[in-house]
Enzyme design. Structure first.
Site, PDB file in Angstrom:
ATOM      1  N   GLY A   1       0.796  -1.238   0.000  1.00 36.23           N
ATOM      2  CA  GLY A   1       0.000   0.000   0.000  1.00 36.23           C
ATOM      3  C   GLY A   1       0.821   1.277   0.000  1.00 36.23           C
ATOM      4  O   GLY A   1       0.277   2.365  -0.151  1.00 36.23           O
TER       5      GLY A   1
ATOM      6  N   TYR B   1       9.129 -13.157 -13.405  1.00 38.12           N
ATOM      7  CA  TYR B   1       8.100 -12.259 -12.861  1.00 38.12           C
ATOM      8  C   TYR B   1       6.714 -12.655 -13.374  1.00 38.12           C
ATOM      9  O   TYR B   1       5.749 -12.734 -12.611  1.00 38.12           O
ATOM     10  CB  TYR B   1       8.422 -10.816 -13.282  1.00 38.12           C
ATOM     11  CG  TYR B   1       7.290  -9.843 -13.077  1.00 38.12           C
ATOM     12  CD1 TYR B   1       6.973  -9.357 -11.815  1.00 38.12           C
ATOM     13  CD2 TYR B   1       6.519  -9.409 -14.161  1.00 38.12           C
ATOM     14  CE1 TYR B   1       5.925  -8.468 -11.636  1.00 38.12           C
ATOM     15  CE2 TYR B   1       5.475  -8.520 -13.988  1.00 38.12           C
ATOM     16  CZ  TYR B   1       5.180  -8.052 -12.722  1.00 38.12           C
ATOM     17  OH  TYR B   1       4.139  -7.172 -12.552  1.00 38.12           O
TER      18      TYR B   1
ATOM     19  N   ASP C   1       6.813  -7.607   5.740  1.00 39.36           N
ATOM     20  CA  ASP C   1       7.154  -8.281   4.492  1.00 39.36           C
ATOM     21  C   ASP C   1       6.166  -9.428   4.280  1.00 39.36           C
ATOM     22  O   ASP C   1       5.792 -10.103   5.246  1.00 39.36           O
ATOM     23  CB  ASP C   1       8.580  -8.825   4.656  1.00 39.36           C
ATOM     24  CG  ASP C   1       9.204  -9.184   3.343  1.00 39.36           C
ATOM     25  OD1 ASP C   1       8.691 -10.098   2.671  1.00 39.36           O
ATOM     26  OD2 ASP C   1      10.207  -8.534   2.984  1.00 39.36           O
ATOM     27  N   VAL C   2       5.791  -9.652   3.038  1.00 37.62           N
ATOM     28  CA  VAL C   2       4.840 -10.746   2.786  1.00 37.62           C
ATOM     29  C   VAL C   2       5.471 -12.117   3.049  1.00 37.62           C
ATOM     30  O   VAL C   2       4.768 -13.117   3.155  1.00 37.62           O
ATOM     31  CB  VAL C   2       4.253 -10.709   1.354  1.00 37.62           C
ATOM     32  CG1 VAL C   2       3.250  -9.578   1.211  1.00 37.62           C
ATOM     33  CG2 VAL C   2       5.342 -10.617   0.299  1.00 37.62           C
TER      34      VAL C   2
HETATM   35  C1  UD1 Z   1       6.747  -5.490 -18.484  1.00 36.49           C
HETATM   36  C2  UD1 Z   1       5.761  -6.480 -18.003  1.00 36.49           C
HETATM   37  C3  UD1 Z   1       4.645  -5.798 -17.266  1.00 36.49           C
HETATM   38  C4  UD1 Z   1       5.166  -4.868 -16.186  1.00 36.49           C
HETATM   39  C5  UD1 Z   1       6.139  -3.878 -16.826  1.00 36.49           C
HETATM   40  C6  UD1 Z   1       6.781  -2.975 -15.802  1.00 36.49           C
HETATM   41  C7  UD1 Z   1       5.931  -8.225 -19.723  1.00 36.49           C
HETATM   42  C8  UD1 Z   1       5.348  -8.737 -21.003  1.00 36.49           C
HETATM   43  N1  UD1 Z   1       5.292  -7.173 -19.175  1.00 36.49           N
HETATM   44  O1  UD1 Z   1       6.085  -4.817 -19.478  1.00 36.49           O
HETATM   45  O2  UD1 Z   1       3.842  -6.756 -16.656  1.00 36.49           O
HETATM   46  O3  UD1 Z   1       4.099  -4.163 -15.622  1.00 36.49           O
HETATM   47  O4  UD1 Z   1       7.177  -4.619 -17.461  1.00 36.49           O
HETATM   48  O5  UD1 Z   1       7.498  -3.726 -14.883  1.00 36.49           O
HETATM   49  O6  UD1 Z   1       6.891  -8.740 -19.211  1.00 36.49           O
HETATM   50  N2  UD1 Z   1      11.867   0.031 -23.575  1.00 36.49           N
HETATM   51  C9  UD1 Z   1      12.786   0.811 -24.252  1.00 36.49           C
HETATM   52  N3  UD1 Z   1      13.723   1.476 -23.522  1.00 36.49           N
HETATM   53  C10 UD1 Z   1      13.799   1.408 -22.170  1.00 36.49           C
HETATM   54  C11 UD1 Z   1      12.873   0.612 -21.487  1.00 36.49           C
HETATM   55  C12 UD1 Z   1      11.912  -0.068 -22.222  1.00 36.49           C
HETATM   56  O7  UD1 Z   1      12.756   0.896 -25.472  1.00 36.49           O
HETATM   57  O8  UD1 Z   1      14.689   2.064 -21.585  1.00 36.49           O
HETATM   58  C13 UD1 Z   1      10.853  -0.690 -24.355  1.00 36.49           C
HETATM   59  C14 UD1 Z   1      10.908  -2.184 -24.102  1.00 36.49           C
HETATM   60  O9  UD1 Z   1      11.852  -2.824 -24.938  1.00 36.49           O
HETATM   61  C15 UD1 Z   1       9.484  -2.586 -24.419  1.00 36.49           C
HETATM   62  C16 UD1 Z   1       8.670  -1.355 -24.030  1.00 36.49           C
HETATM   63  O10 UD1 Z   1       9.581  -0.292 -23.929  1.00 36.49           O
HETATM   64  O11 UD1 Z   1       9.356  -2.842 -25.773  1.00 36.49           O
HETATM   65  C17 UD1 Z   1       7.926  -1.474 -22.736  1.00 36.49           C
HETATM   66  O12 UD1 Z   1       8.811  -1.895 -21.732  1.00 36.49           O
HETATM   67  P1  UD1 Z   1       8.437  -1.951 -20.170  1.00 36.49           P
HETATM   68  O13 UD1 Z   1       7.903  -0.657 -19.721  1.00 36.49           O
HETATM   69  O14 UD1 Z   1       9.587  -2.556 -19.453  1.00 36.49           O
HETATM   70  O15 UD1 Z   1       7.184  -2.849 -20.076  1.00 36.49           O
HETATM   71  P2  UD1 Z   1       6.782  -4.256 -20.697  1.00 36.49           P
HETATM   72  O16 UD1 Z   1       7.948  -5.034 -21.138  1.00 36.49           O
HETATM   73  O17 UD1 Z   1       5.665  -4.023 -21.628  1.00 36.49           O
END
Ligand code: UD1
Length: 374
Positions: free
Chosen positions: A10, A186, A60-61
């Site tokens: 929370g 995760y 902590d959980v």
């Molecule tokens: C992942 C998890 C999601 C979690 C989120 C945040 C998966 C499929 N989803 O989402 O459950 O809520 O992380 O922890 O595992 N990107 C860049 N540059 C950066 C960082 C990210 O280009 O510096 C790109 C990544 O390559 C990706 C997109 O942005 O294509 C989104 O990345 P991110 O925000 O980490 O989220 P997800 O991978 O979608």
């Protein structure tokens, strides 16, 4: 009717907004949170934004006795506590599984004793459990592809290709019925969260709801945590005058949903009759590219920084996943309210009051040294 509500996690980003909304509606709220230093800083202080009207228990959980005290007299549990770094989960495998899977196991074991007053449990699940989203072939049939092969990504071919004829597939909204294909520890942990809550809830007559959050953004995201979502990462870099680092070609898409819509849906899940068990996607149903996010954030922050397109990619990254939200609409009456433009303005007005340590390059180097980005 006022209820007694426990929010695990929370003090965190989403949990703290749920706390505020519950208090505003007159509920009695208790927070259980370990103030993880990666999120709350080395001093692990209670964040200033946490409502003083909530009872706070530091815990902590993984500590079942602490959780037992936290559950005393509670009607409804929102389980938001989790370790949330997708990349980090691929090397801190024990830690993630202990916090996430064993953490929820502790909570559920307490509920299984019957010595409690809980009527409903609502768990934060994640779109990550789908792996890739749903796609359509040009001839109209639906495809649920796995991850793009590493050889394809190494060759700089970023589109999702049909596994049979290699034609480019079109991403379409992903329904709850899509088979789950978690691609990180995760995500496996989040699937555990969801399945364990639904299975134990239904066995013991405690209403159970899993909310599959898509890419949530908004004020209070931990900007200095390089393992959090791309919006926080880009904001922290831009705030320090550095250009966002973009993986792939920047045309990968996500469904970005403002935290206020997520909070509203959580309250609806608590208030509405959702039956013994229920699962809902929570997004907006709209796709936005990472390149667009980077451009909009730079504009809003007034930073002239061309994003760095590295052509690199992260292990396990999906190309696209967008929520199909009709189920949440029909059962909960959920309707996302916050347009992206307004949501980003809200995020940025908060970001501008923050100082953020830019730890992103260190985190990318950490992934690289472990062969998790190339
Ligand atoms: C992942 C998890 C999601 C979690 C989120 C945040 C998966 C499929 N989803 O989402 O459950 O809520 O992380 O922890 O595992 N990107 C860049 N540059 C950066 C960082 C990210 O280009 O510096 C790109 C990544 O390559 C990706 C997109 O942005 O294509 C989104 O990345 P991110 O925000 O980490 O989220 P997800 O991978 O979608």
């Amino acid at each position: 009717m006022a209820e007694r509500v426990l929010v695990t996690g929370g003090a965190g980003f989403i949990g703290s907004h749920i706390v505020d909304a519950l208090i505003e509606r007159g509920h009695t709220v208790r927070v259980y949170d370990n103030l993880s230093p990666q999120v709350h800083g080395p001093e692990a202080k209670i964040p200033a934004y946490l409502s003083a009207e909530a009872e706070f228990i530091k815990g902590d959980v993984r500590d079942i006795d602490g959780l037992r005290r936290a559950l005393d007299g509670i009607d409804v549990v929102f389980h938001e506590a989790a370790a949330v770094g997708v990349g980090q989960s691929m090397y801190q495998i024990r830690e993630y599984t202990e916090v996430n899977t064993l953490g929820v196991a502790n909570l559920l074991e307490l509920l299984a004793t019957g010595d409690h007053t809980v009527r409903k449990i609502i768990v934060a699940s994640s779109m990550s459990i789908y792996g890739e989203g749903a796609y359509r072939h040009r001839d109209g049939h639906m495809v649920n592809p796995g991850l793009r092969p590493t050889a394809q990504l190494s060759a700089g071919q970023w589109d999702m290709l049909d596994p049979d004829d290699r034609s480019v597939l079109e991403a379409v909204p992903t329904p709850e019925s899509k088979p789950l294909q978690p691609t990180s520890v995760y995500a496996v942990n989040k699937r555990d969260h969801e399945e364990m809550v639904l299975c134990v809830g239904s066995a013991y007559g405690i209403e159970a709801v899993a909310l599959r959050y898509f890419n949530v953004y908004g004020p209070r995201q931990a900007l200095s945590n390089p393992y959090t979502g791309v919006m926080a990462i880009f904001s922290a870099r831009l705030l320090n005058g550095a250009a966002p680092i973009i993986f792939e070609d920047g045309l990968q898409t996500r469904d970005f949903v403002h935290v206020s819509d997520i909070v509203h849906a959580n309250l609806l899940a608590m208030e509405r009759d959702t039956g013994p068990t229920a699962v809902f996607n929570l997004g907006t149903g709209r796709a936005t590219s990472i390149l667009e996010i980077s451009g909009r954030l730079a504009d809003l922050l007034g930073v002239e920084a061309e994003p760095e397109l590295t052509g690199q990619f992260r292990a396990g990254d999906i190309r696209s996943c967008v929520a199909e939200i009709s189920h949440a609409h029909e059962v909960l009456g959920y309707e996302p309210q916050m347009p992206l433009e307004q949501g980003l303005t809200d995020l940025i007005s908060w970001v501008q009051g923050q100082s953020a340590e830019d730890n992103v390059e260190r985190a990318i180097e950490e992934l690289r040294s472990r062969g998790l980005t190339s």
